[in-house]
Motif scaffolding. Structure first.
Motif, short mmCIF file in Angstrom:
data_model
loop_
_atom_site.label_atom_id
_atom_site.label_comp_id
_atom_site.label_asym_id
_atom_site.label_seq_id
_atom_site.Cartn_x
_atom_site.Cartn_y
_atom_site.Cartn_z
N PRO A 152 0.88 -1.17 0.07
CA PRO A 152 -0.10 0.01 0.23
C PRO A 152 0.88 1.29 0.08
O PRO A 152 0.41 2.11 -0.45
N ASP A 153 2.14 1.11 0.67
CA ASP A 153 3.04 2.34 0.67
C ASP A 153 3.83 2.56 -0.50
O ASP A 153 4.41 3.51 -0.72
N HIS A 154 3.77 1.65 -1.48
CA HIS A 154 4.73 1.92 -2.54
C HIS A 154 4.34 1.67 -3.99
O HIS A 154 4.85 1.21 -4.79
N VAL A 155 2.90 1.69 -4.04
CA VAL A 155 2.17 1.61 -5.20
C VAL A 155 3.09 2.12 -6.53
O VAL A 155 2.97 1.41 -7.56
N GLN A 156 3.26 3.26 -6.46
CA GLN A 156 3.80 4.01 -7.60
C GLN A 156 5.22 3.63 -8.09
O GLN A 156 5.49 2.97 -9.22
N GLU A 157 6.08 2.95 -6.95
CA GLU A 157 7.34 2.45 -7.38
C GLU A 157 7.04 1.13 -7.84
O GLU A 157 8.07 0.79 -8.94
N ILE A 158 6.13 0.27 -7.68
CA ILE A 158 6.11 -1.26 -8.16
C ILE A 158 5.06 -1.42 -9.11
O ILE A 158 5.26 -2.60 -9.89
N ARG A 159 4.37 -0.40 -9.68
CA ARG A 159 3.16 -0.69 -10.37
C ARG A 159 3.80 -1.11 -11.65
O ARG A 159 3.15 -2.18 -12.30
N GLY A 160 4.60 -0.54 -12.30
CA GLY A 160 5.22 -0.87 -13.52
C GLY A 160 5.66 -2.15 -13.78
O GLY A 160 5.46 -2.77 -14.66
N ASP A 161 6.46 -2.36 -12.67
CA ASP A 161 6.91 -3.99 -12.77
C ASP A 161 6.08 -4.77 -12.65
O ASP A 161 6.05 -5.96 -13.15
N VAL A 162 5.01 -4.75 -11.40
CA VAL A 162 3.98 -5.75 -11.61
C VAL A 162 3.12 -5.97 -12.65
O VAL A 162 2.80 -7.10 -13.45
N ILE A 163 2.95 -4.98 -13.48
CA ILE A 163 2.07 -4.90 -14.78
C ILE A 163 2.82 -5.72 -15.84
O ILE A 163 2.36 -6.54 -16.51
N SER A 164 4.02 -5.44 -15.85
CA SER A 164 4.80 -6.01 -16.99
C SER A 164 4.97 -7.35 -16.54
O SER A 164 4.99 -8.21 -17.52
N PHE A 165 5.17 -7.95 -15.41
CA PHE A 165 5.27 -9.22 -14.86
C PHE A 165 4.00 -10.03 -15.24
O PHE A 165 3.96 -11.01 -15.79
N LEU A 166 2.85 -9.56 -14.94
CA LEU A 166 1.53 -9.84 -15.08
C LEU A 166 1.42 -10.12 -16.65
O LEU A 166 0.84 -11.18 -17.32
N ASN A 167 1.55 -8.97 -17.57
CA ASN A 167 1.52 -9.10 -18.80
C ASN A 167 2.31 -10.28 -19.57
O ASN A 167 1.69 -10.84 -20.46
N ARG A 168 3.64 -10.34 -19.18
CA ARG A 168 4.62 -11.28 -19.65
C ARG A 168 3.85 -12.63 -19.52
O ARG A 168 3.79 -13.54 -20.28
N LEU A 169 3.35 -12.87 -18.26
CA LEU A 169 2.71 -14.32 -17.98
C LEU A 169 1.55 -14.54 -18.85
O LEU A 169 1.17 -15.54 -19.28
N ARG A 170 0.70 -13.33 -19.32
CA ARG A 170 -0.38 -13.49 -20.02
C ARG A 170 0.10 -13.86 -21.36
O ARG A 170 -0.40 -14.77 -22.18
N THR A 171 0.90 -13.15 -22.05
CA THR A 171 1.50 -13.37 -23.38
C THR A 171 1.97 -15.00 -23.60
O THR A 171 2.00 -15.45 -24.52
N GLU A 172 2.51 -15.56 -22.31
CA GLU A 172 3.12 -16.91 -22.28
C GLU A 172 2.05 -17.72 -22.26
O GLU A 172 2.26 -19.29 -22.14
N GLY A 173 0.84 -17.57 -22.03
CA GLY A 173 -0.57 -18.39 -21.72
C GLY A 173 -0.41 -18.72 -20.47
O GLY A 173 -1.34 -19.75 -20.26
N CYS A 174 -0.06 -17.94 -19.62
CA CYS A 174 0.11 -18.72 -18.10
C CYS A 174 -1.04 -17.91 -16.95
O CYS A 174 -1.01 -18.30 -15.90
N LEU A 175 -1.51 -16.97 -17.78
CA LEU A 175 -2.56 -16.26 -16.86
C LEU A 175 -3.71 -15.62 -18.00
O LEU A 175 -3.60 -15.63 -19.28
N ARG A 176 -4.99 -15.65 -17.52
CA ARG A 176 -5.98 -15.44 -18.43
C ARG A 176 -6.46 -13.94 -18.13
O ARG A 176 -6.45 -13.31 -17.09
#
Ligand code: SF4
Ligand code: SF4
Lengths: 371, 87
Positions: free
Chosen positions: B63-87
């Motif tokens: 909750p205290d670091h939303v801005q710092e981590i937002r980009g990383d988390v989004i790219s991590f989840l997107n990468r998993l989606r492209t690889e077919g590991c997330l819907r």
């Protein structure tokens, strides 16, 4: 000596018995008798040791694993050991009752083999009326919410049906499709000439795969296993000898690859007699072709040696009589010309269906074919 | 294009999150596939439940670091989606 990196996967060949008679089957010509199969308790010990060693996935395979009446118990033991457990089946014998018991045991996924998209041709290639059972098995697996993989071994007699096979996989709602050009081991090696595709067939199928990948996007994962006889590049067999996975055969014989039983002088260890860790880390069999020190020329000085590991040892043996030579599938191998000769069109003989046999009868058949 | 923070990622039913004792890493297991999870990868995936949006996941995670981590988390989840590991 530092210990080798841990293995990721265990192929558990629970039985060599199978109601089908696929002529491409990679099981050995001398099939293990049912009376010599490991018990469920012995398999449980193998799974526990495998998990401790670092194995994450196991494939319950065969033969046809559903012929083991204690399959549910074996699957439960694999799951309890913490392994991601996949059933590899022809679909024959996968009733609703058995699938429910397997799901109850914790089974994670199912891989179903299909021989052809046309029911009649499929049954002919399988030597058994199995197509309807496959269709029903696929529907059941999806109803139970398990991921379904469809596996097709491709060769001269079904490569032209690639589009129809993909349509079938989509209709059966497969999550993954493995299109594996046949490899020539066991019965497949005996039937090599009958199974050998033509260059044209392969090129056309390769284009169709490309089109299907575009059409389906990421919705269905498609694996296309290229035929190394035609590519000029050897396959990185098993990700390297003793590098990624181990195979335990029905009687407990433990091998770096399912075909390695043919390599002479290997003295394959048995998981019922030796700890799996010793087998993986220290046994002479698993160290025989590990890494790059064993390599001959031209592999020794080749920059691709850490990518393809000199290709397949079993294939080198099958084609040259020496398992430590460069895989003849490599265009740099001194034996490559002999391999290319095997891919030239001729009149292919009829395939010999796989069935239980004694070595004598088999010798007779082989003689007849090579005469 | 809509905001990547509004997507509600979902794990495939077949996915299994566990610790790999032999290699001392967390992993996500899928048929024929192992995804090695570094850093807070597992913590992120444990918050993925098909109903939370990416932004809700990030807020819960730190909750205290939303801005710092937002980009990383989004790219991590997107990468998993492209690889077919997330819907
Ligand atoms: S390849 Fe065919 S004969 Fe061999 S085990 Fe599989 S289904 Fe049975
Ligand atoms: S020479 Fe050996 S290492 Fe080099 S590409 Fe051929 S098989 Fe691979």
């Amino acid at each position: 000596m530092t210990a080798p990196a841990p293995p990721w996967a265990l192929l558990a060949e629970l039985t060599h018995a199978c109601p089908l008679h696929c002529s491409y089957c990679s099981n050995p010509l001398e099939l293990t008798r049912r009376s010599r199969e490991l018990t469920a308790g012995q398999w449980a010990a193998v799974f526990r040791q495998a998990a401790e060693l670092g194995v994450l996935h196991t494939h319950l395979s065969g033969g046809e694993p559903l012929l083991r009446r204690d399959l549910e118990q074996i699957a439960r033991a694999a799951v309890e050991a913490g392994l991601y457990t996949q059933l590899v089946t022809s679909g024959v014998g996968l009733s609703a009752g058995r699938l429910d018991a397997l799901v109850d045991a914790g089974l994670h996924s199912v891989q179903l083999s299909v021989q052809h998209a046309d029911p009649g041709r499929s049954d002919q290639l399988a030597g058994h009326p199995a197509f309807d059972a496959k269709r029903q098995a696929a529907a059941l697996v999806k109803e139970r919410g398990l991921p379904l993989g469809v596996n097709v071994v491709l060769h001269r007699h079904n490569l032209d049906a690639l589009d129809a096979l993909m349509e079938l996989a989509v209709a059966w709602r497969a999550d993954r499709v493995e299109l594996a050009n046949t490899q020539f081991y066991g019965w497949g090696l005996l039937n090599r000439a009958a199974l050998m595709p033509s260059r044209e067939q392969l090129a056309a199928a390769g284009e169709q795969v490309k089109a299907w990948r575009e059409r389906l996007g990421g919705a269905v994962e498609i694996t296309w296993v290229v035929p190394d006889y035609f590519s000029g590049a050897p396959k990185p067999c098993m990700g390297g000898w003793g590098a990624v996975s181990l195979t335990v055969t029905p009687d407990g014989t433990t091998l770096p690859c399912p075909a390695a039983a043919t390599v002479p002088g290997l003295h394959a260890p048995n998981a019922a007699e030796r700890p799996l860790r010793w087998i993986w880390e220290e046994s002479p069999a698993f160290n025989a072709y590990r890494g790059t020190d064993w390599m001959p020329d031209p592999c020794r000085g080749c920059e691709r040696r850490t990518e393809d590991f000199g290709g397949c040892r079993c294939q080198a043996f099958a084609l040259t009589g020496d398992a430590s030579r460069t895989d003849p599938a490599c265009s740099l191998s001194p034996d490559h010309a002999a391999l290319i000769a095997l891919t030239r069109p001729g009149t292919p003989p009829m395939p010999v269906p796989r069935r239980p046999t004694t070595p004598d009868r088999l010798q007779e058949r082989t003689d007849r074919r090579t005469r | 294009m809509h905001d990547p923070g509004d997507w509600c990622p979902r794990l495939p039913t077949a996915a299994l999150l566990r610790h790999d004792e032999a290699r001392h890493v967390d992993v996500m297991l899928l048929p024929e596939r192992v995804v090695v999870l570094h850093g807070s990868g597992r913590a992120v995936l444990e918050l993925v439940d098909g109903t939370r949006t990416v932004d809700e996941i990030i807020t819960r995670l730190a909750p205290d670091h939303v801005q710092e981590i937002r980009g990383d988390v989004i790219s991590f989840l997107n990468r998993l989606r492209t690889e077919g590991c997330l819907r």
